[in-house]
Structures are given as structure tokens and as C-alpha cells.
Scaffold this active site. Structure first.
Site, PDB file in Angstrom:
ATOM      1  N   LYS A 222       0.803  -1.228   0.000  1.00 27.45           N
ATOM      2  CA  LYS A 222       0.000   0.000   0.000  1.00 27.45           C
ATOM      3  C   LYS A 222       0.833   1.274   0.000  1.00 27.45           C
ATOM      4  O   LYS A 222       2.009   1.274   0.338  1.00 27.45           O
ATOM      5  CB  LYS A 222      -0.988  -0.030   1.165  1.00 27.45           C
ATOM      6  CG  LYS A 222      -2.189  -0.923   0.808  1.00 27.45           C
ATOM      7  CD  LYS A 222      -3.346  -0.812   1.751  1.00 27.45           C
ATOM      8  CE  LYS A 222      -4.493  -1.670   1.191  1.00 27.45           C
ATOM      9  NZ  LYS A 222      -5.576  -1.812   2.168  1.00 27.45           N
ATOM     10  N   ARG A 256      -4.402 -10.022   4.522  1.00 25.04           N
ATOM     11  CA  ARG A 256      -4.680  -9.990   3.077  1.00 25.04           C
ATOM     12  C   ARG A 256      -3.422  -9.540   2.353  1.00 25.04           C
ATOM     13  O   ARG A 256      -2.899  -8.459   2.622  1.00 25.04           O
ATOM     14  CB  ARG A 256      -5.839  -9.021   2.825  1.00 25.04           C
ATOM     15  CG  ARG A 256      -6.306  -8.939   1.375  1.00 25.04           C
ATOM     16  CD  ARG A 256      -7.466  -7.957   1.260  1.00 25.04           C
ATOM     17  NE  ARG A 256      -7.967  -7.833  -0.091  1.00 25.04           N
ATOM     18  CZ  ARG A 256      -7.421  -7.058  -1.020  1.00 25.04           C
ATOM     19  NH1 ARG A 256      -6.365  -6.328  -0.748  1.00 25.04           N
ATOM     20  NH2 ARG A 256      -7.955  -7.010  -2.227  1.00 25.04           N
TER      21      ARG A 256
HETATM   22  C1  YH5 Z   1      -8.138  -4.075   2.885  1.00 22.40           C
HETATM   23  O1  YH5 Z   1      -7.258  -3.415   3.440  1.00 22.40           O
HETATM   24  N1  YH5 Z   1      -7.680  -3.425   0.450  1.00 22.40           N
HETATM   25  S1  YH5 Z   1      -7.985  -3.187  -2.256  1.00 22.40           S
HETATM   26  C2  YH5 Z   1      -3.473   0.455  -3.220  1.00 22.40           C
HETATM   27  C3  YH5 Z   1      -2.185  -0.009  -3.365  1.00 22.40           C
HETATM   28  C4  YH5 Z   1      -1.883  -1.334  -3.081  1.00 22.40           C
HETATM   29  C5  YH5 Z   1      -2.890  -2.176  -2.668  1.00 22.40           C
HETATM   30  C6  YH5 Z   1      -0.378   0.525  -4.747  1.00 22.40           C
HETATM   31  N2  YH5 Z   1      -9.372  -4.591  -0.391  1.00 22.40           N
HETATM   32  C7  YH5 Z   1      -8.328  -4.055   1.468  1.00 22.40           C
HETATM   33  O2  YH5 Z   1      -5.056  -3.772  -1.834  1.00 22.40           O
HETATM   34  N3  YH5 Z   1     -10.216  -5.537   1.682  1.00 22.40           N
HETATM   35  C8  YH5 Z   1      -8.340  -3.760  -0.647  1.00 22.40           C
HETATM   36  O3  YH5 Z   1      -1.231   0.886  -3.717  1.00 22.40           O
HETATM   37  C9  YH5 Z   1      -9.377  -4.787   0.942  1.00 22.40           C
HETATM   38  N4  YH5 Z   1      -9.012  -4.839   3.602  1.00 22.40           N
HETATM   39  C10 YH5 Z   1     -10.022  -5.554   3.024  1.00 22.40           C
HETATM   40  N5  YH5 Z   1     -10.832  -6.268   3.800  1.00 22.40           N
HETATM   41  C11 YH5 Z   1      -6.646  -2.031  -2.034  1.00 22.40           C
HETATM   42  C12 YH5 Z   1      -5.289  -2.632  -2.122  1.00 22.40           C
HETATM   43  C13 YH5 Z   1      -4.200  -1.714  -2.550  1.00 22.40           C
HETATM   44  C14 YH5 Z   1      -4.466  -0.386  -2.831  1.00 22.40           C
END
Ligand code: YH5
Length: 276
Positions: A222, A256
Site C-alpha cells: 500500500k 490480506r
Molecule cells: C483491505 O485493506 N484493500 S484493495 C493500493 C495499493 C496497493 C494495494 C499501490 N481490499 C483491502 O489492496 N479488503 C483492498 O497501492 C481490501 N481490507 C479488506 N478487507 C486495495 C489494495 C491496494 C491499494
């Protein structure tokens, strides 16, 4: 010891469980159509399971900052074919990452056994559908909506406000007839939060344990890592593992992640040191 019954498939939370991320969104690569994208997604899911995923989270709506909304039909077209194949080819539970009650219902009918809702069942009809489906639900905190949530997030006390929000959603779920034993909570790292807010939440994560539900966290790759260390998304593995271990040390029971094998190893090593 906690066992979640994910539509007949058990998810054991005696040790921290690894949730592998499977994005079924066609934004990044163009291909020869539905068949190719379905085969690619299924192959990726099988790799996640081979790497040690305890549950696979299938999502057809991008919830990244700035993402545009997706229609019910588009989301169904993306996720249903993948869930139908996975039901018969992997043995771990399948999670549907959606906020739409129509998608939740169709996904569970197709074989999903866990609902991951970044909007915590606040969409019209979502509480009733989740009550009817009977599978575990993850309730996540988010301030605002993905399109604009990172514009100017504000809190007086982020840990207290996230805790109060999740407590209210747990209460709403109980009132709708959803059994407490199938509820999971998530502070929603990066969802309407600055770097400072995310760090405060991680330090205060253990304070959510008194809500009585297992804690799920998503920290993998993230932007908080990019902001803290100045790293592009493809160079965030070591920092993601560090955050995952800190989260488990502070009570997280489901992690996750995009990087299942490395995350599993890091968490198992932590548990080896601290579990007798
Ligand atoms: C979460 O925390 N996150 S989608 C931006 C990024 C990298 C990754 C490059 N779904 C979660 O993974 N569901 C997502 O920057 C989720 N908890 C739960 N329960 C976002 C993601 C991400 C976004």
C-alpha cells in the site's frame, strides 16, 4: 480456537490466516477476451493456493484511490466465471470482495463462502442479503468513497473513530440477524487515511480486539509504504512483510496479501518465536 465456517469450508484462525488477493479487473492488460482473462485469473488463484493461501479473495471492483464505480453486470461478468472454476479446482474457501448485494448473492451461489465488504454492508440491501446468505463477513472501515477518499482525510482520534464505526456496524449486523460468530473486522488501511492515520491505526490495532471479532488487515504494497520509504509498488515486499508481522503481533488473525509465500513465512516465523 476459532474456526470460521465459510460455506462448508473451514478457515482455522488458530494461527494467523493468509488471504491471497485475486484481482479480476481488466484495467492493466488487454487480452483476447473473457476466456483469456478467466484462465489467467484461475492460474493466479491456483498459484496463491500452492503458495499457502488459506483463502482467496476474488474482487472485480477496483477500490484503489481514484477508481471509478463499476456496474453490477460488469462485476458479475468478471467474478462469477472465476468463482465457478475455483469452486471445483481449489479446496480453500473463496472470498467475494464486493459491496453489492446482487454480487454477494450470485457469488455465494457460485461457490464463494466469505464476503469481504470494504463498505461494511452499508449499501442498500446488503445487510439483509448477508443475513440470508449465512457466510462470514468482513466489515471494513472507510472514510468517504474510493474516488475521493484520499483528498483530505480528517480524524480527531483515528483509532477511536474507527473503533466506534466498527462497533456500530457490528450492532447493525446483530440487529439484522447476522450471528456475531461470523463477523470479522478490518480498520481499512489506506481507505480515507493519511500516512499518519495509518501509522496511528497500526500502533493502536490491539485496541480493536475488545470488539470481540477476529481482525483482518490489508497492508500489502500500500501507498503508506511508498509515502514512508519512497518506494514504487514493485519494491514494497520487505516493508509489507514488516507491517504484516507488526499487525499479527498486535492481534490481526487474517492478513490480506499479494505475496502469499513470503507473508506466510514471515508470520510463521513470528509465531514460532512467540507461540510455545
Ligand atoms: C483491505 O485493506 N484493500 S484493495 C493500493 C495499493 C496497493 C494495494 C499501490 N481490499 C483491502 O489492496 N479488503 C483492498 O497501492 C481490501 N481490507 C479488506 N478487507 C486495495 C489494495 C491496494 C491499494
Amino acid at each position: 480456537m476459532t474456526l470460521l465456517d465459510c460455506g462448508g469450508r473451514p478457515l482455522d484462525l488458530g494461527r494467523a490466516a493468509i488471504m491471497g488477493v485475486l484481482n479480476v479487473t481488466p484495467d492493466s492488460f488487454s487480452d483476447g477476451g473473457f476466456f483469456l482473462s478467466r484462465e489467467r485469473a484461475v492460474a493466479h488463484a491456483r498459484q496463491l493456493v500452492e503458495d499457502g493461501a488459506d483463502i482467496v479473495d476474488v474482487g472485480g471492483e477496483s477500490t484503489r484511490p481514484g477508481a471509478q464505480p463499476v456496474s453490477v453486470q460488469e462485476e458479475l461478468d468478471r467474478v462469477l466465471p472465476v468463482i465457478e472454476v475455483l469452486r471445483d479446482t481449489v479446496s480453500v474457501p473463496i472470498s467475494i470482495d464486493s459491496s453489492k448485494p446482487e454480487v454477494m448473492r450470485a457469488a455465494v451461489a457460485a461457490g464463494a463462502g466469505f464476503i469481504n465488504d470494504v463498505r461494511a454492508l452499508r449499501a442498500d440491501g446488503a445487510l439483509a442479503v448477508a443475513a440470508e446468505l449465512g457466510v462470514p463477513v468482513c466489515l471494513m472501515h472507510m472514510q468517504g468513497e474510493p474516488r475521493a477518499m484520499q483528498t483530505d482525510p480528517r480524524y480527531t482520534d483515528v483509532v477511536a473513530e474507527v473503533r466506534t464505526f466498527l462497533a456500530a456496524r457490528l450492532t447493525a449486523c446483530h440487529a439484522a440477524g447476522i450471528e456475531p460468530a461470523r463477523l470479522v473486522i478490518d480498520p481499512g488501511f489506506g481507505f480515507g487515511k493519511t500516512l499518519a492515520h495509518n501509522l496511528q491505526l497500526l500502533r493502536g490495532l490491539a485496541g480493536l480486539q475488545t470488539l470481540g471479532a477476529p481482525i483482518l488487515v490489508g497492508l500489502s504494497r500500500k501507498s503508506m509504504i511508498g509515502l514512508a520509504l519512497g518506494l514504487p509498488v514493485e519494491q514494497r515486499l520487505a516493508a509489507s512483510l514488516t507491517l504484516a508481522v507488526i499487525a499479527v503481533a498486535n492481534g490481526a488473525r487474517i492478513v490480506r496479501t499479494h505475496d502469499v509465500r513470503a507473508t506466510r513465512e514471515a508470520i510463521r516465523m513470528y509465531e514460532t518465536v512467540y507461540t510455545n
